[in-house]
Design a protein around this motif. Structure first.
Motif, PDB file in Angstrom:
ATOM      1  N   ASP A   1       7.539  -4.663  -3.045  1.00  0.00           N
ATOM      2  CA  ASP A   1       8.394  -3.526  -3.414  1.00  0.00           C
ATOM      3  C   ASP A   1       7.993  -2.242  -2.697  1.00  0.00           C
ATOM      4  OD1 ASP A   1       9.852  -5.133  -5.063  1.00  0.00           O
ATOM      5  OD2 ASP A   1       8.847  -4.513  -6.909  1.00  0.00           O
ATOM      6  N   HIS A   2       6.750  -2.171  -2.226  1.00  0.00           N
ATOM      7  CA  HIS A   2       6.249  -0.960  -1.580  1.00  0.00           C
ATOM      8  C   HIS A   2       6.106  -1.110  -0.066  1.00  0.00           C
ATOM      9  CE1 HIS A   2       4.362   0.429  -5.641  1.00  0.00           C
ATOM     10  NE2 HIS A   2       5.638   0.741  -5.539  1.00  0.00           N
ATOM     11  N   ALA A   3       6.656  -2.176   0.481  1.00  0.00           N
ATOM     12  CA  ALA A   3       6.649  -2.308   1.937  1.00  0.00           C
ATOM     13  C   ALA A   3       7.428  -1.141   2.551  1.00  0.00           C
ATOM     14  CB  ALA A   3       7.273  -3.638   2.345  1.00  0.00           C
ATOM     15  N   LEU A   4       6.965  -0.655   3.695  1.00  0.00           N
ATOM     16  CA  LEU A   4       7.603   0.497   4.325  1.00  0.00           C
ATOM     17  C   LEU A   4       8.885   0.086   5.035  1.00  0.00           C
ATOM     18  CD1 LEU A   4       4.530   2.367   5.870  1.00  0.00           C
ATOM     19  CD2 LEU A   4       5.589   2.669   3.624  1.00  0.00           C
ATOM     20  N   GLY A   5       9.895   0.945   4.924  1.00  0.00           N
ATOM     21  CA  GLY A   5      11.143   0.710   5.633  1.00  0.00           C
ATOM     22  C   GLY A   5      11.139   1.388   6.991  1.00  0.00           C
ATOM     23  N   THR A   6      12.228   1.296   7.695  1.00  0.00           N
ATOM     24  CA  THR A   6      12.333   1.912   9.017  1.00  0.00           C
ATOM     25  C   THR A   6      12.529   3.422   8.886  1.00  0.00           C
ATOM     26  OG1 THR A   6      14.711   1.453   9.016  1.00  0.00           O
ATOM     27  CG2 THR A   6      13.276  -0.172  10.056  1.00  0.00           C
ATOM     28  N   GLY A   7      12.012   4.161   9.874  1.00  0.00           N
ATOM     29  CA  GLY A   7      12.172   5.608   9.898  1.00  0.00           C
ATOM     30  C   GLY A   7      11.550   6.320   8.717  1.00  0.00           C
ATOM     31  N   GLN A   8      10.463   5.780   8.182  1.00  0.00           N
ATOM     32  CA  GLN A   8       9.849   6.337   6.978  1.00  0.00           C
ATOM     33  C   GLN A   8       8.530   7.023   7.320  1.00  0.00           C
ATOM     34  OE1 GLN A   8       9.409   3.517   3.791  1.00  0.00           O
ATOM     35  NE2 GLN A   8       8.296   4.927   2.467  1.00  0.00           N
ATOM     36  N   GLU A   9       8.340   8.218   6.776  1.00  0.00           N
ATOM     37  CA  GLU A   9       7.089   8.936   6.976  1.00  0.00           C
ATOM     38  C   GLU A   9       6.062   8.469   5.949  1.00  0.00           C
ATOM     39  OE1 GLU A   9       5.318  13.520   7.241  1.00  0.00           O
ATOM     40  OE2 GLU A   9       7.246  13.115   6.261  1.00  0.00           O
ATOM     41  N   PHE A  10       4.806   8.388   6.374  1.00  0.00           N
ATOM     42  CA  PHE A  10       3.731   8.037   5.457  1.00  0.00           C
ATOM     43  C   PHE A  10       2.434   8.676   5.942  1.00  0.00           C
ATOM     44  CE2 PHE A  10       3.336   4.960   8.807  1.00  0.00           C
ATOM     45  CZ  PHE A  10       1.980   4.705   8.919  1.00  0.00           C
ATOM     46  N   ARG A  11       1.486   8.759   5.023  1.00  0.00           N
ATOM     47  CA  ARG A  11       0.145   9.252   5.344  1.00  0.00           C
ATOM     48  C   ARG A  11      -0.879   8.220   4.909  1.00  0.00           C
ATOM     49  NH1 ARG A  11      -1.359  14.526   2.661  1.00  0.00           N
ATOM     50  NH2 ARG A  11      -0.001  13.840   0.970  1.00  0.00           N
ATOM     51  N   MET A  12      -1.955   8.114   5.657  1.00  0.00           N
ATOM     52  CA  MET A  12      -3.080   7.271   5.272  1.00  0.00           C
ATOM     53  C   MET A  12      -4.342   8.120   5.347  1.00  0.00           C
ATOM     54  SD  MET A  12      -4.044   3.402   6.535  1.00  0.00           S
ATOM     55  CE  MET A  12      -2.639   2.670   5.695  1.00  0.00           C
ATOM     56  N   ILE A  13      -5.080   8.163   4.229  1.00  0.00           N
ATOM     57  CA  ILE A  13      -6.263   9.008   4.117  1.00  0.00           C
ATOM     58  C   ILE A  13      -7.490   8.124   3.928  1.00  0.00           C
ATOM     59  CG2 ILE A  13      -7.376  10.835   2.773  1.00  0.00           C
ATOM     60  CD1 ILE A  13      -4.579  11.766   1.947  1.00  0.00           C
ATOM     61  N   PHE A  14      -8.539   8.425   4.682  1.00  0.00           N
ATOM     62  CA  PHE A  14      -9.792   7.676   4.630  1.00  0.00           C
ATOM     63  C   PHE A  14     -10.885   8.624   4.132  1.00  0.00           C
ATOM     64  CE2 PHE A  14      -7.024   6.171   7.937  1.00  0.00           C
ATOM     65  CZ  PHE A  14      -7.019   4.795   7.793  1.00  0.00           C
ATOM     66  N   THR A  15     -11.575   8.241   3.050  1.00  0.00           N
ATOM     67  CA  THR A  15     -12.529   9.130   2.404  1.00  0.00           C
ATOM     68  C   THR A  15     -13.849   8.416   2.163  1.00  0.00           C
ATOM     69  OG1 THR A  15     -10.666  10.128   1.216  1.00  0.00           O
ATOM     70  CG2 THR A  15     -12.872  10.724   0.489  1.00  0.00           C
ATOM     71  N   SER A  16     -14.957   9.054   2.591  1.00  0.00           N
ATOM     72  CA  SER A  16     -16.294   8.545   2.276  1.00  0.00           C
ATOM     73  C   SER A  16     -16.879   9.378   1.146  1.00  0.00           C
ATOM     74  CB  SER A  16     -17.206   8.602   3.506  1.00  0.00           C
ATOM     75  OG  SER A  16     -17.329   9.929   3.970  1.00  0.00           O
ATOM     76  N   GLU A  17     -17.985   8.898   0.561  1.00  0.00           N
ATOM     77  CA  GLU A  17     -18.576   9.590  -0.588  1.00  0.00           C
ATOM     78  C   GLU A  17     -19.014  11.006  -0.218  1.00  0.00           C
ATOM     79  OE1 GLU A  17     -22.035   8.754  -3.923  1.00  0.00           O
ATOM     80  OE2 GLU A  17     -22.414   8.240  -1.839  1.00  0.00           O
ATOM     81  N   LYS A  18     -19.681  11.151   0.910  1.00  0.00           N
ATOM     82  CA  LYS A  18     -20.140  12.456   1.372  1.00  0.00           C
ATOM     83  C   LYS A  18     -19.680  12.632   2.811  1.00  0.00           C
ATOM     84  CE  LYS A  18     -24.250  12.631  -1.560  1.00  0.00           C
ATOM     85  NZ  LYS A  18     -25.730  12.735  -1.589  1.00  0.00           N
ATOM     86  N   GLY A  19     -18.607  13.330   2.975  1.00  0.00           N
ATOM     87  CA  GLY A  19     -18.103  13.528   4.320  1.00  0.00           C
ATOM     88  C   GLY A  19     -16.699  14.095   4.303  1.00  0.00           C
ATOM     89  N   ARG A  20     -16.216  14.367   5.479  1.00  0.00           N
ATOM     90  CA  ARG A  20     -14.885  14.937   5.639  1.00  0.00           C
ATOM     91  C   ARG A  20     -13.860  13.811   5.679  1.00  0.00           C
ATOM     92  NH1 ARG A  20     -12.422  15.896  10.474  1.00  0.00           N
ATOM     93  NH2 ARG A  20     -14.415  15.594  11.537  1.00  0.00           N
ATOM     94  N   LEU A  21     -12.762  13.980   4.950  1.00  0.00           N
ATOM     95  CA  LEU A  21     -11.732  12.952   4.960  1.00  0.00           C
ATOM     96  C   LEU A  21     -11.016  12.937   6.306  1.00  0.00           C
ATOM     97  CD1 LEU A  21      -8.664  14.355   4.601  1.00  0.00           C
ATOM     98  CD2 LEU A  21      -9.508  14.686   2.279  1.00  0.00           C
ATOM     99  N   SER A  22     -10.537  11.768   6.666  1.00  0.00           N
ATOM    100  CA  SER A  22      -9.750  11.606   7.886  1.00  0.00           C
ATOM    101  C   SER A  22      -8.335  11.224   7.474  1.00  0.00           C
ATOM    102  CB  SER A  22     -10.351  10.521   8.780  1.00  0.00           C
ATOM    103  OG  SER A  22     -11.669  10.852   9.158  1.00  0.00           O
ATOM    104  N   GLU A  23      -7.354  11.840   8.092  1.00  0.00           N
ATOM    105  CA  GLU A  23      -5.967  11.617   7.697  1.00  0.00           C
ATOM    106  C   GLU A  23      -5.101  11.415   8.925  1.00  0.00           C
ATOM    107  OE1 GLU A  23      -2.262  13.976   5.484  1.00  0.00           O
ATOM    108  OE2 GLU A  23      -4.327  14.713   5.300  1.00  0.00           O
ATOM    109  N   ILE A  24      -4.178  10.471   8.823  1.00  0.00           N
ATOM    110  CA  ILE A  24      -3.173  10.297   9.866  1.00  0.00           C
ATOM    111  C   ILE A  24      -1.793  10.383   9.223  1.00  0.00           C
ATOM    112  CG2 ILE A  24      -4.651   8.887  11.356  1.00  0.00           C
ATOM    113  CD1 ILE A  24      -3.156   6.438  10.383  1.00  0.00           C
TER     114      ILE A  24
END
Length: 312
Positions: free
Chosen positions: A270-293
């Motif tokens: 039900d949560h598969a991405l469709g065409t032309g859809q914007e999304f973000r993915m965030i990567f977070t460690s316990e102590k550090g700066r998050l990385s986002e695309i």
């Protein structure tokens, strides 16, 4: 004579005051030195923590997803990562992934043996009654499992159903054989995820041994656990867990300099991405700066593996 004695007494008093002044000054100096040492140590620790929060992060080398050209949807994400230059090693057991879209968002933690090595042995299961097992869906109530005979709707295979007290009846887990006869069949079920009707995942089923007469005997290994021996989409609990494959480096849970990992993440259908859809993915460690695309899915899905990052 009396005058000389009085002067001597005054001299001794002055000496006592002088010595006391020196002692007080020495104690004060000791306190100042000790305090400055503590403050310096705290400042160094604070500086180290601040540096880690600024410099410790990962670099996303690329991100792709598996495409379904018929439904024009994307799922089963593969993110290739490495440490940012200057970053300290990152413990993946304390590393999270979050995906955010317009309609939903979900955070995932690592699915790995080191997170929860415990296993639960089920025992005998048959088609006559429900067998009580542990709390699978996490609502505090024990759940049940039962074997159902093969029929036309199960492609001639016996299946297992789990009755989850909060999530309801699970989707079937196919056993590969018709077990209604006395003929002994050797079962091999490896890391099959227990899914409810909405494809939410819970634990993994592992069965190894013989079965017949619609019975999985207690002598057959029937184990429930929260981790898989292999990082693969078929063995991954959707949305709340991710796993990784070491592409280059040591086979442990620490991402070191020079190493590369492939992270696998799976959404429910039900949560598969469709065409032309914007999304973000965030990567977070316990102590550090998050990385986002931030990225967009393509307008047309034509290939099995669709590159999503970096943007062209």
């Amino acid at each position: 004579m009396l005058s000389r004695r009085k002067k001597a007494i005054m001299g001794i008093g002055t000496l006592i005051i002088f010595i006391a002044t020196i002692l007080v000054a020495a104690v004060a100096a000791g306190v100042l030195i000790s305090t400055s040492g503590v403050l310096q140590q705290r400042a160094l620790l604070a500086g180290t923590e601040a540096r880690k929060r600024i410099t410790n992060s990962i670099e996303v080398i690329s991100l792709l997803a598996h495409g379904n050209s018929t439904a024009e949807t994307l799922n089963d994400f593969e993110a290739y990562i490495r440490l940012q230059p200057g970053s300290d090693p990152i413990q993946m057991r304390k590393f999270d992934i979050q995906i955010i879209t317009e309609g939903w968002d979900q955070a995932a933690t690592l699915q790995h043996k080191s997170m929860d090595p415990s296993e639960y042995e089920v025992g005998q299961v048959d088609n006559n009654s429900w067998t009580k097992v542990i709390d699978i869906d996490g609502d505090g109530t024990e759940d049940y499992v039962r074997l159902f005979e093969a029929n036309s709707t199960t492609n001639g295979e016996a299946v297992l159903y789990f009755n989850l007290s909060d999530a309801g009846m699970s989707r079937p887990i196919y056993l590969g054989y018709n077990l209604s006869s006395t003929s002994v069949r050797t079962l091999k079920v490896q890391d099959k995820v227990i899914l409810d009707s909405d494809y939410n995942g819970y634990m993994l089923v592992n069965i190894s041994g013989n079965a017949s007469n619609n019975t999985i005997p207690a002598s057959t290994s029937f184990i429930l656990r929260n981790w898989s021996e292999e990082c693969a989409f078929d063995h991954l609990i959707p949305e709340t867990r991710y796993c990784f494959v070491v592409m280059h480096g040591n086979d442990d849970t620490v991402l070191d300099s020079g190493e590369r990992l492939k992270l696998l993440y799976k959404a429910t259908p039900d949560h598969a991405l469709g065409t032309g859809q914007e999304f973000r993915m965030i990567f977070t460690s316990e102590k550090g700066r998050l990385s986002e695309i931030r990225a967009y899915t393509p307008d047309v899905v034509r290939t099995t593996k669709v590159p999503l990052w970096p943007l062209n």
